[in-house]
Design a protein around this motif. Sequence first.
Motif, short mmCIF file in Angstrom:
data_model
loop_
_atom_site.label_atom_id
_atom_site.label_comp_id
_atom_site.label_asym_id
_atom_site.label_seq_id
_atom_site.Cartn_x
_atom_site.Cartn_y
_atom_site.Cartn_z
N ILE A 175 0.84 -1.19 0.00
CA ILE A 175 0.00 0.00 0.00
C ILE A 175 0.88 1.25 0.00
CG2 ILE A 175 -1.66 1.34 1.36
CD1 ILE A 175 -2.93 -1.31 2.19
N LYS A 176 1.98 1.20 0.74
CA LYS A 176 2.90 2.35 0.79
C LYS A 176 3.39 2.71 -0.61
CE LYS A 176 7.26 3.78 2.85
NZ LYS A 176 8.39 3.36 3.68
N GLU A 177 3.74 1.70 -1.41
CA GLU A 177 4.22 1.95 -2.77
C GLU A 177 3.13 2.57 -3.65
OE1 GLU A 177 6.11 -1.48 -4.49
OE2 GLU A 177 7.17 -1.89 -2.62
N VAL A 178 1.90 2.12 -3.47
CA VAL A 178 0.79 2.66 -4.26
C VAL A 178 0.55 4.12 -3.89
CG1 VAL A 178 -1.69 2.49 -4.69
CG2 VAL A 178 -0.30 0.42 -4.57
N VAL A 179 0.55 4.41 -2.59
CA VAL A 179 0.35 5.80 -2.15
C VAL A 179 1.45 6.69 -2.73
CG1 VAL A 179 0.36 7.33 -0.14
CG2 VAL A 179 -0.93 5.19 -0.08
N PHE A 180 2.68 6.22 -2.69
CA PHE A 180 3.79 6.99 -3.25
C PHE A 180 3.60 7.21 -4.76
CE2 PHE A 180 8.00 7.29 -5.23
CZ PHE A 180 8.46 8.44 -4.60
N ALA A 181 3.21 6.14 -5.46
CA ALA A 181 3.02 6.24 -6.91
C ALA A 181 1.91 7.22 -7.26
CB ALA A 181 2.72 4.86 -7.50
N TRP A 182 0.87 7.29 -6.45
CA TRP A 182 -0.28 8.16 -6.70
C TRP A 182 -0.06 9.58 -6.20
CZ3 TRP A 182 -5.68 5.60 -5.83
CH2 TRP A 182 -5.80 4.49 -6.66
N SER A 183 0.98 9.82 -5.45
CA SER A 183 1.15 11.12 -4.79
C SER A 183 1.22 12.29 -5.78
CB SER A 183 2.38 11.11 -3.89
OG SER A 183 3.56 10.96 -4.66
N GLY A 184 1.62 12.05 -7.00
CA GLY A 184 1.70 13.11 -7.99
C GLY A 184 0.43 13.32 -8.79
N TRP A 185 -0.56 12.49 -8.59
CA TRP A 185 -1.80 12.59 -9.36
C TRP A 185 -2.78 13.57 -8.72
CZ3 TRP A 185 -3.45 6.85 -10.51
CH2 TRP A 185 -2.45 6.22 -11.25
N SER A 217 -12.01 4.61 -6.62
CA SER A 217 -12.81 3.55 -6.00
C SER A 217 -12.44 2.18 -6.55
CB SER A 217 -14.30 3.83 -6.24
OG SER A 217 -15.08 2.80 -5.70
N ASN A 218 -12.31 2.07 -7.86
CA ASN A 218 -11.95 0.79 -8.47
C ASN A 218 -10.58 0.32 -8.00
OD1 ASN A 218 -14.34 0.64 -9.87
ND2 ASN A 218 -13.50 1.45 -11.75
N ALA A 219 -9.62 1.24 -7.94
CA ALA A 219 -8.28 0.87 -7.49
C ALA A 219 -8.32 0.38 -6.05
CB ALA A 219 -7.34 2.06 -7.62
N PHE A 220 -9.06 1.07 -5.20
CA PHE A 220 -9.16 0.66 -3.80
C PHE A 220 -9.78 -0.73 -3.69
CE2 PHE A 220 -11.39 0.47 0.29
CZ PHE A 220 -10.36 0.78 1.15
N GLN A 221 -10.82 -0.97 -4.47
CA GLN A 221 -11.49 -2.26 -4.42
C GLN A 221 -10.60 -3.39 -4.90
OE1 GLN A 221 -15.63 -2.28 -5.77
NE2 GLN A 221 -15.59 -0.04 -5.61
N ILE A 222 -9.72 -3.12 -5.85
CA ILE A 222 -8.79 -4.14 -6.33
C ILE A 222 -7.81 -4.51 -5.22
CG2 ILE A 222 -6.85 -4.55 -7.90
CD1 ILE A 222 -8.52 -2.91 -9.98
#
Length: 83
Positions: free
Chosen positions: A1-11, A22-27
């Motif tokens: 989850i930490k890596e995903v949060v980091f990857a999304w931080s620029g979006w 929502s879809n990403a969270f559900q996956i």
Amino acid sequence: IKEVVFAWSGWNLLEVGAEAVSNAFQIFRRANLKAGEGQYFTPARVISAAVKIMDIQPEDKIIDPACGTGGFLIEAFRDMSAR
């Protein structure tokens, strides 16, 4: 989850859209785990219709105690921003 949060931080999640978040969270939260915890997610089309019906005004206060992925809160914000 930490890596995903980091990857999304620029979006800009408002530009990405509530449904994508929502879809990403559900996956990330596998279906059997969600059901075992009693978690169910409202489809984006239902959220959108509900927000339009509510006709939220600038002086209204919005609360979603079952927030989940924040779909209702994000859609309400997007609806208000568009107006």
